[in-house]
Scaffold this active site. Structure first.
Site, PDB file in Angstrom:
ATOM      1  N   CYS A  75       0.864  -1.180   0.000  1.00  0.00           N
ATOM      2  CA  CYS A  75       0.000   0.000   0.000  1.00  0.00           C
ATOM      3  C   CYS A  75       0.896   1.224   0.000  1.00  0.00           C
ATOM      4  CB  CYS A  75      -0.924  -0.004   1.223  1.00  0.00           C
ATOM      5  SG  CYS A  75      -1.912   1.498   1.381  1.00  0.00           S
ATOM      6  N   HIS A 165      -2.588  -4.928 -10.081  1.00  0.00           N
ATOM      7  CA  HIS A 165      -3.410  -3.818 -10.583  1.00  0.00           C
ATOM      8  C   HIS A 165      -3.811  -4.065 -12.032  1.00  0.00           C
ATOM      9  CE1 HIS A 165      -3.081  -0.746  -7.370  1.00  0.00           C
ATOM     10  NE2 HIS A 165      -2.005  -1.450  -7.070  1.00  0.00           N
ATOM     11  N   GLU A 214     -10.326  -0.423  -4.945  1.00  0.00           N
ATOM     12  CA  GLU A 214      -9.398  -1.335  -4.281  1.00  0.00           C
ATOM     13  C   GLU A 214     -10.112  -2.615  -3.853  1.00  0.00           C
ATOM     14  OE1 GLU A 214      -6.543   0.128  -1.495  1.00  0.00           O
ATOM     15  OE2 GLU A 214      -6.894   2.205  -2.083  1.00  0.00           O
ATOM     16  N   CYS A 223      -4.898   6.140  -3.949  1.00  0.00           N
ATOM     17  CA  CYS A 223      -4.224   4.846  -3.892  1.00  0.00           C
ATOM     18  C   CYS A 223      -2.828   5.035  -4.463  1.00  0.00           C
ATOM     19  CB  CYS A 223      -4.994   3.790  -4.685  1.00  0.00           C
ATOM     20  SG  CYS A 223      -4.193   2.170  -4.729  1.00  0.00           S
ATOM     21  N   GLY A 226      -1.853   2.316  -6.848  1.00  0.00           N
ATOM     22  CA  GLY A 226      -2.664   2.509  -8.051  1.00  0.00           C
ATOM     23  C   GLY A 226      -2.104   3.604  -8.938  1.00  0.00           C
TER      24      GLY A 226
END
Length: 281
Positions: A75, A165, A214, A223, A226
């Site tokens: 993260c 992703h 997410e 994110c 992301g």
């Protein structure tokens, strides 16, 4: 028992930070789900724990739990909050902090302006890295979503930046069908561990707008991984040029990927909201 914690956020992507170096607790998935409730609990996108490292070359172990209680690999926004948290708690005085995660090692650098730079490592595009069921590595993969009779085929870039992703280019991020397509892509059976989903609008080669759905959370205000995934897939497709400013609903990040052999780096803020104690049942 009473568990001490700190609430933090990175561009509105919010976290419950727990120091498991100086206190002991074993959090179960059900407890995490209860704590994540925004009306009946503390409320957060992810719960992050600081633990002693297993690898002596690392400073800490960094673990990430989604609001649904599932543990995930990485993260980016959380990593920035992690760096500030361990310094605020005086667990370290270092500005460059090396942490081990389920997705691999990360290097976090607290800059003198308070921003945090995260070395995310090199992006991995091979389907096996996510994992994603596909024949071979290519910039875009076709994915059929929706029920028979009303299904549609999407063209997605896929990449692992420590976690999986899928990135879909859209005309306008603001009106992108995140609520509809996000769950269909995130939980598609071709993604063996589910995936995070980015909806990317290319504004210019050095700027994008992005919304992210997410896995295990839903759409978040920001994110970090992301943002890195979107920039990596955009550069690979020839749409973007490093460095790239990424505008998310919660604010802006800068992502750099100057060379295919270089690591992705992300720079952004980390904010402390409040400290508290909660009784674990």
């Amino acid at each position: 028992m009473l568990l001490h914690f700190t609430k933090m956020h990175g561009l509105g992507n919010d976290f419950m930070m727990v120091d498991l170096v100086t206190q002991r607790a074993r959090l179960q998935a059900g407890q995490i789900r209860a704590l994540a409730e925004r009306r009946f609990g503390i409320g957060f996108d992810q719960l992050l724990t600081v633990e002693p490292p297993r690898n002596p070359d690392m400073d800490f172990r960094y673990r990430i739990y989604n609001a649904d209680g599932s543990e995930v690999e990485s993260c980016g926004n959380g990593a920035r909050c992690f760096a500030r948290f361990v310094r605020d708690q005086r667990l370290t005085h270092k500005r460059e902090i090396r942490v081990e995660t389920a997705g691999g090692p990360l290097t976090l650098v607290v800059q003198h302006d308070g921003q945090v730079r995260v070395d995310m490592g090199r992006p991995r595009f091979t389907p096996a890295a996510l994992p994603f069921d596909a024949e071979g590595d290519r910039p875009l993969h076709a994915l059929k979503v929706g029920p028979e009779g009303s299904s549609e085929t999407l063209e997605l870039g896929v990449v692992s930046v420590g976690n999986p992703h899928a990135v879909l280019q859209v005309a306008k991020a603001k009106s992108a069908p995140v609520a509809r397509l996000g769950p269909l892509i995130a939980n598609h059976p071709r993604f063996a561990r589910r995936t995070n989903v980015g909806f990317m609008e290319v504004v210019a080669p050095e700027r994008i707008c992005l919304r992210v759905f997410e896995r295990g959370v839903g759409e978040t205000l920001a994110c970090g991984t992301g943002a890195c995934a979107a920039v990596a897939t955009g550069i690979r497709q020839g749409l973007l040029k490093s460095p790239v400013r990424v505008a998310l609903p919660g604010g802006e990040l800068t992502v750099e990927w100057p060379d295919p052999e270089a690591p992705l780096t992300m720079v952004g803020p980390a904010e402390r909201v409040f400290d508290g104690r909660v009784a674990l049942s």
